[in-house]
Design a protein around this motif. Structure first.
Motif, PDB file in Angstrom:
ATOM      1  N   PRO A   1     -11.864  -2.846 -10.721  1.00 40.62           N
ATOM      2  CA  PRO A   1     -11.460  -3.863 -11.694  1.00 40.62           C
ATOM      3  C   PRO A   1     -11.979  -5.267 -11.373  1.00 40.62           C
ATOM      4  O   PRO A   1     -12.312  -5.584 -10.236  1.00 40.62           O
ATOM      5  N   ASN A   2     -12.019  -6.075 -12.419  1.00 36.38           N
ATOM      6  CA  ASN A   2     -12.355  -7.489 -12.333  1.00 36.38           C
ATOM      7  C   ASN A   2     -11.285  -8.213 -11.505  1.00 36.38           C
ATOM      8  O   ASN A   2     -10.107  -8.179 -11.836  1.00 36.38           O
ATOM      9  N   LEU A   3     -11.731  -8.895 -10.421  1.00 42.56           N
ATOM     10  CA  LEU A   3     -10.746  -9.531  -9.541  1.00 42.56           C
ATOM     11  C   LEU A   3     -10.764 -11.051  -9.647  1.00 42.56           C
ATOM     12  O   LEU A   3     -10.112 -11.734  -8.855  1.00 42.56           O
ATOM     13  N   THR A   4     -11.516 -11.601 -10.598  1.00 42.38           N
ATOM     14  CA  THR A   4     -11.663 -13.050 -10.670  1.00 42.38           C
ATOM     15  C   THR A   4     -10.311 -13.756 -10.704  1.00 42.38           C
ATOM     16  O   THR A   4     -10.061 -14.686  -9.959  1.00 42.38           O
ATOM     17  N   HIS A   5      -9.432 -13.275 -11.572  1.00 37.27           N
ATOM     18  CA  HIS A   5      -8.141 -13.938 -11.724  1.00 37.27           C
ATOM     19  C   HIS A   5      -7.003 -13.040 -11.262  1.00 37.27           C
ATOM     20  O   HIS A   5      -5.949 -12.987 -11.872  1.00 37.27           O
TER      21      HIS A   5
END
Lengths: 630, 383
Positions: free
Chosen positions: B306-310
């Protein structure tokens, strides 16, 4: 006595590598027997063992789910457990147990001395036994099937190297089921030919007992349902092991094809499982009500109707897959329609007992329990036809509750009713009624405690096939009740096993006709002689034996006749087909081939094929009767 | 006690059993804290309400039939019990009128049920107007969301947004999902808002739901409902309902990547380099091409993780299985397969990208302290 075995040309008598075995007693005779009654007992006892194994798997599942974040099993083992529980109960318990009852009683009930193809009958049993052992041997490689009893592609069909399901689980599953399908088809053919060709004089189709009718119907269902699933299983095996693209969407295939093929088998399979149960209950209820079955023809024709409409509802297992509104409408309405013939049967059973003289034996209790539990299962089944709300229930514990009410509350209750009803005929002694009644009440309570709360926990959003659930979902208390219920069921099954042992020791003699029965099997000794009937009976009526014992007065009330007919003596020697080694040898080739397929070890496959060919050839050329019997 | 008649005794036993049963039911009704309920029986929004409404409609005839048949079984079993001295029963073989009746009546009930059923099937199939569109990717075993038409919400927003497991939606507006998978089948299910729809490889299935204004500020729970392999049970999700204004704010924030300073710290901690996190996870601001791909949609579904940016904005992780705390996250980074089963066994080779699920970094030489540092860094909400 004419069976297909007798139709072999005289030339075959003198050829053959070995003489045919002759013994019909002793443990060795069980390996070579082609007596339909012995084969039935083999089928039944093997299925009972698998019933206990699958029950233990269910207990492990309930142990894991007793509380949130269960740690009894790893996810991998849990997935194997629910896969094997389902696969075992359907293929190694439900179907073979129906074949056991059918094998024993179908020839007796139509006044025949054996089934049409005695050796093929035995072949079917060996394939079933070896298939079951083959599938369970997967545990030795910790590679038990873990793709679910439905084995959906592409989860099962992804090449092993991609790792959707590592190990050989789905390979054991596909290969095992393909082989067992062969066994099912042989017994289906056998039943069909037996019913069509071997009925006693006067036993017209519409004088046949309901149980025989139901076995006749499921034989056709089995015959037509096995090919699509076999095709699907071969495709899965090929995709997984040889990189074909039957279900690979990246190459333009549609994985839903698998589901269509599987449920085109899978839904008729539900009726293959439940119709024998309906048949057993339709035999028991009239006997213990002293009344004929209410609306015999309606029950038969609604059974046939279910057999037909059952082919048009498979997609109700697939409402969430995105079939489009036109398909949903069609399959939704068809599912509603199949509720009607099923409902009709329930009312006919009630009408049978209504106004009768009811004897609440254990067999009768199980049959009444069947009506009640099956009705609940039917009502939750109709909910599946309400497509929009089904989107909430499908793949939840609500479905688990539903089909256990149909298959446990229905089929298993009917089987137990059948055990208590026919045990005296099969073994010559009664099965204890006192223990039997405790057995029944514990099972009824345990069953409802286990599967009743599953409706609720499913409606509250608990999905199936999950090895764990978190705290705070509101499922804890219900799951505890279910696990408690599972233990109660286990105790009741244990009581049944104890009852078998105790009754065998006590040996309360059954006599020919302990229940005041209605059908032909009660006219002969218990257990029946190897040739069944000294003289092939001549049939004049539906429930012929009953009409020999009773008549009706002007009011339609029952009047007992005083002259029971003395059984006549046989006219000289009755020729029965001889035992044979070769069904066992032929069937042994299949699991050996299976290991070759699973491990892609072609020399093992070769050995399996060789064994198969030896069995087949020796079978073909063996003398058709043992020397001693000439 | 000895003087008690069996009837009295039976009454007593019955009373006790009833009490026991009632308390068990009470336990069921209010026993657990209800923070994570995903209960279709308490529907929110139009779709789930109408679906469950049909079920409730059917419950009326079903209850009547159930009570009728069950009591009939009990009554006939008792009333017609064979007793000595009873007359022999009348031999009734059937009754055509009666049998025709109990064929036609169920058929009529079914026909009545069919009308609203078929109507709702077609109703829910139609695409709602002015819907927010989200593409859902079913992964093993988590959810990826790509918001593809945010510009309808606010013409100033001409980018797409990507996030995982926790879905954010505005109230009062239908959300129309396109369901995709390139691995196995899944089923997308948020029970409070709508029934499930399978995510089938090679098919773009659609489903939609809507949340009401009353639901703003609430979390709804859901999970994968089609068996998808080892960790199927741990493929959960959450939905948060914003007011329409807040939703636009949320989307804007999601579009922002890490600052240059933060990217530098990530490199220092080995996130982008040594441990190879970015080979599986999208980290906004660390790679310009990847950022562009997310903003124009071409880079959706590009990574196995998954996208971990935020991540710091989220409340849960690991397929929404665990509540998000620095401690738990550190444990996860250190040895994830112990928290959520993963498939990284020998048949797949040890390469992390061949793994299904998060691999074990302890085995690759990471220390617990390093895992803690990374976890704390990822959770900083200040960008």
């Amino acid at each position: 006595m004419t069976t297909a075995d007798d139709a072999v040309s005289p030339a075959a008598v003198t050829s053959g590598l070995f003489a045919r075995p002759t013994k019909t007693t002793g443990w060795k005779s069980w390996l070579t027997t082609i007596d339909h009654k012995k084969i039935a007992i083999l089928y039944g006892s093997t299925a009972l063992v698998f019933f206990v194994i699958a029950g233990l798997e269910a207990l492990l599942i309930r142990w894991q789910l007793m509380g949130p974040d269960g740690t009894v099993m790893s996810a991998k083992v849990y997935n194997q457990m629910f896969t094997m529980h389902g696969t075992t109960m359907v293929f190694l318990v439900g179907m073979p147990m129906a074949v056991a009852f059918g094998n024993y009683f179908l020839p007796l009930m139509i006044g025949a001395r054996d089934v049409a193809f005695p050796r093929i009958n035995m072949l079917g049993y060996w394939i079933f036994l070896f298939g079951g052992i083959f599938m369970y041997s997967s545990f030795l490689w910790s590679s038990a099937p873990d793709g679910g009893w439905f084995g959906y592609a592409p989860l099962t069909s992804q090449p092993i190297a991609l790792g959707a399901l590592p190990g050989h689980g789905p390979d054991f599953w596909t290969v095992g089921l393909i082989f067992m399908g062969i066994g099912s088809v042989t017994s289906a053919l056998n039943f069909i030919v037996t019913v069509l060709n071997m009925r006693a004089p006067g036993m017209t189709l519409l004088r046949m007992p309901v149980f025989v009718w139901m076995i006749f119907i499921i034989a056709f269902l089995t015959l037509f349902a096995m090919p699509p699933v076999t095709a699907a299983l071969i495709q899965v095996y090929m995709d997984r092991n040889f990189g074909t693209n039957f279900f690979n969407s990246a190459q333009g295939a549609d994985p839903l094809l698998y589901q269509h093929l599987f449920w085109l088998f899978g839904h008729p399979e539900v009726y293959i499982l439940i119709l024998p149960g309906m048949g057993i209950v339709s035999e028991i209820l009239p006997v213990f009500s002293r009344k004929p079955l209410f609306g015999y023809r309606v029950v038969i024709f609604s059974g046939i109707a279910i057999g037909f409409v059952g082919w048009g509802v498979w997609a109700h297992h697939m409402y969430a897959t995105g079939l489009g509104p036109a398909a949903l409408t069609g399959f939704g309405v068809a599912t509603m329609a199949i509720g009607v013939p099923t409902g009709v049967k329930i009312f006919n059973w009630l009408g049978t007992v209504w106004g009768g003289a009811v004897r609440l034996t254990t067999a009768m209790l199980f049959s009444l329990g069947f009506i009640a539990m099956f009705t609940l299962g039917g009502l939750s089944g109709v909910m599946h036809s309400i497509v929009p709300s089904n989107a909430q229930q499908t793949d939840t514990y609500f479905i688990v509750a539903h089909f256990h009410y149909v298959l446990f509350g229905g089929l298993i209750f009917a089987f137990f009713g059948g055990f208590y009803y026919w045990w005296p005929k099969m073994f010559g002694h009664m099965l204890g009624e006192k223990l039997g009644k405790i057995n029944f009440w514990l099972m009824l309570i345990g069953f409802n405690l286990t599967f009743g709360p599953m409706h609720l926990v499913g409606l509250r959003g608990m999905p199936r096939r999950t090895y764990t659930y978190g705290k705070g979902y509101g499922w804890e208390a219900l799951n505890q009740l279910e696990s408690l219920g599972a233990v109660v069921i286990a105790v009741s099954v244990l009581l049944f096993v104890i009852n078998i042992a105790v009754s065998a020791k006590k040996r309360v003699p059954a006599g020919n006709d302990p229940w005041d029965g209605r059908t032909l099997e009660w006219t002969i000794t218990s257990p029946p002689p190897e040739h069944n009937f000294d003289v092939i009976p001549e049939v004049h009526d539906f429930d012929d034996f009953w009409h020999k014992k009773y008549t009706e007065d002007e009011d339609g009330r029952l009047v007992k006749l005083t002259v029971p007919e003395a059984p006549s003596k046989p006219h000289g020697h009755i020729h029965m087909p001889s035992p044979s080694y070769w069904p066992c040898v032929l069937a042994l080739g299949l699991p050996i081939m299976g290991y070759g397929f699973v491990f892609k070890a072609w020399w093992i496959l070769g050995v399996g094929v060789a064994v198969l060919m030896v069995g087949m050839t020796a079978w073909a050329i063996e003398p058709h009767t043992a020397e001693e019997n000439h | 006690m000895k003087t008690l008649k069996w009837r009295q005794r039976a009454t007593r036993v019955f009373a006790r059993a009833t009490l026991l049963g009632a308390s068990a039911l009470l336990l069921v009704a209010c026993g657990d804290d209800s923070t994570k309920e995903q209960n279709p029986l308490e529907p929110k929004g139009d779709v789930a309400s109408r679906q469950i409404g049909l079920l409730k409609f059917w419950m009326i005839p079903a209850a009547v039939i159930a009570v009728g048949v069950l009591s009939a079984v009990v009554i006939i079993a008792i009333k017609y019990r064979e007793r000595p001295g009873n007359e022999n029963p009348k031999q009734i073989h059937g009754n055509s009128a009666l049998e025709l009746g109990w064929t036609i009546v169920p058929a009529l009930i079914m026909a009545i049920m069919a009308v609203p059923t078929v109507a709702l099937i077609w109703d829910l199939d139609a695409k709602p107007k002015d819907a927010l569109e989200v593409t859902v990717y079913g992964k093993q075993w988590w959810w990826e969301y790509q918001y593809t038409n945010l510009d309808i919400a606010d013409p100033a927003i001409d980018f797409q947004v990507n996030t995982a497991n926790e879905l954010h939606i505005p109230s009062g507006r239908p959300v129309y999902f396109t369901l995709k998978s390139d691995n196995v089948m899944h089923s997308f299910w948020v029970p409070s808002l709508a029934g499930k729809k399978d995510v089938v490889p090679g098919r773009d299935n659609k489903v939609w739901f809507i949340a009401d204004k009353d639901d703003e500020g609430k979390w709804f729970y859901g999970q994968c409902a089609e068996y998808c392999g080892l960790s199927h049970a741990d493929m959960r999700l959450k939905v948060y309902v914003h007011s329409p204004e807040d939703f636009v704010e949320w989307a804007r924030h999601q579009n922002e990547g890490w600052s240059a300073e933060r990217v530098a710290r990530a490199a220092y901690l080995g996130i982008t380099d040594k441990w190879g996190c970015s080979s599986c996870h999208f980290l906004g601001g660390t790679n310009e091409d990847a950022d562009k791909g997310i903003a124009d949609g071409s880079g959706a579904n590009a990574r196995p993780g998954p996208n971990l940016t935020h991540l710091g904005d989220r409340t849960s992780f690991a397929g929404a299985k665990y509540d998000l705390t620095a401690e738990k996250l550190a444990e996860w980074i250190f040895h994830a397969p112990e928290l959520k089963p993963a498939q990284c066994d020998k048949t797949l080779g040890e390469s992390a990208t061949r793994c299904k699920g998060m691999p074990n970094f302890e085995k690759t030489g990471m220390t617990k302290a390093q895992a803690t540092e990374i976890a704390e860094f990822l959770l900083e909400s200040e960008q």
